[in-house]
Design a protein around this motif. Structure first.
Motif, short mmCIF file in Angstrom:
data_model
loop_
_atom_site.label_atom_id
_atom_site.label_comp_id
_atom_site.label_asym_id
_atom_site.label_seq_id
_atom_site.Cartn_x
_atom_site.Cartn_y
_atom_site.Cartn_z
N ILE A 8 31.11 -133.33 -96.46
CA ILE A 8 31.40 -132.08 -97.16
C ILE A 8 30.47 -131.93 -98.37
O ILE A 8 30.00 -130.83 -98.66
CB ILE A 8 32.90 -131.95 -97.53
N ASP A 9 30.18 -133.02 -99.05
CA ASP A 9 29.23 -132.95 -100.18
C ASP A 9 27.85 -132.51 -99.71
O ASP A 9 27.20 -131.69 -100.36
CB ASP A 9 29.14 -134.28 -100.90
N LEU A 12 28.03 -128.76 -98.95
CA LEU A 12 28.09 -127.97 -100.18
C LEU A 12 26.75 -127.96 -100.90
O LEU A 12 26.33 -126.93 -101.44
CB LEU A 12 29.21 -128.47 -101.09
N ASN A 13 26.05 -129.08 -100.90
CA ASN A 13 24.72 -129.12 -101.51
C ASN A 13 23.75 -128.21 -100.77
O ASN A 13 22.83 -127.65 -101.38
CB ASN A 13 24.17 -130.54 -101.55
N ARG A 16 25.68 -124.14 -101.51
CA ARG A 16 26.27 -123.60 -102.75
C ARG A 16 25.32 -122.71 -103.55
O ARG A 16 25.76 -121.88 -104.33
CB ARG A 16 26.85 -124.71 -103.62
N PRO A 61 31.66 -121.46 -100.52
CA PRO A 61 31.55 -122.85 -100.99
C PRO A 61 32.79 -123.31 -101.77
O PRO A 61 33.23 -124.45 -101.61
CB PRO A 61 30.30 -122.84 -101.88
N ASP A 62 33.37 -122.41 -102.56
CA ASP A 62 34.58 -122.77 -103.30
C ASP A 62 35.74 -123.00 -102.34
O ASP A 62 36.52 -123.94 -102.52
CB ASP A 62 34.95 -121.67 -104.30
N ARG A 65 35.34 -126.38 -100.74
CA ARG A 65 35.68 -127.46 -101.66
C ARG A 65 37.20 -127.62 -101.77
O ARG A 65 37.73 -128.72 -101.72
CB ARG A 65 35.04 -127.19 -103.03
N ALA A 68 38.63 -129.04 -98.51
CA ALA A 68 38.26 -130.46 -98.39
C ALA A 68 39.09 -131.31 -99.34
O ALA A 68 39.61 -132.36 -98.94
CB ALA A 68 36.77 -130.63 -98.67
N ASP A 69 39.23 -130.86 -100.56
CA ASP A 69 40.04 -131.61 -101.53
C ASP A 69 41.50 -131.69 -101.09
O ASP A 69 42.15 -132.73 -101.24
CB ASP A 69 39.95 -130.98 -102.93
#
Length: 95
Positions: A8-9, A12-13, A16, A61-62, A65, A68-69
């Motif tokens: 997921i990181d 997002l990179n 985003r 993207p938000d 996140r 995923a969190d």
């Protein structure tokens, strides 16, 4: 857990910093992943599936996140995290 968090990181990179024109043709695929992650969280928490609001593309993207969190916070079992990581990687390759 680490594979999903890393996947997921990476996604997002990748997305985003995108501006609106770049989302054309890609937003629906990304939203589908947001919804899939929300459904996985609901399954882990034994809740019914509910549609995630379809907001402006720049919010995706938000939403990724947050979903995923939520999945990580739900202490999802490894098979669920592996499924989620696979879905993330498939999307990354298709973007």
């Amino acid at each position: 857990m680490t594979d999903f968090a890393a996947a997921i990181d990476r996604l997002l990179n990748q997305v985003r910093h995108w501006e609106q024109p770049r989302w054309r043709g890609k937003a629906d695929q990304t939203y589908a992943l947001v919804q899939r992650l929300a459904d996985l969280v609901a399954d882990v928490e034994s809740r019914p599936h509910r549609p995630v609001p379809r907001e402006h593309d720049m919010i995706l993207p938000d939403q990724l996140r947050v979903m995923a969190d939520d999945l990580l916070a739900a202490s999802a079992p490894e098979p669920v995290l592996a499924e989620a990581a696979s879905a993330v990687e498939i999307l990354r390759k298709n973007l």
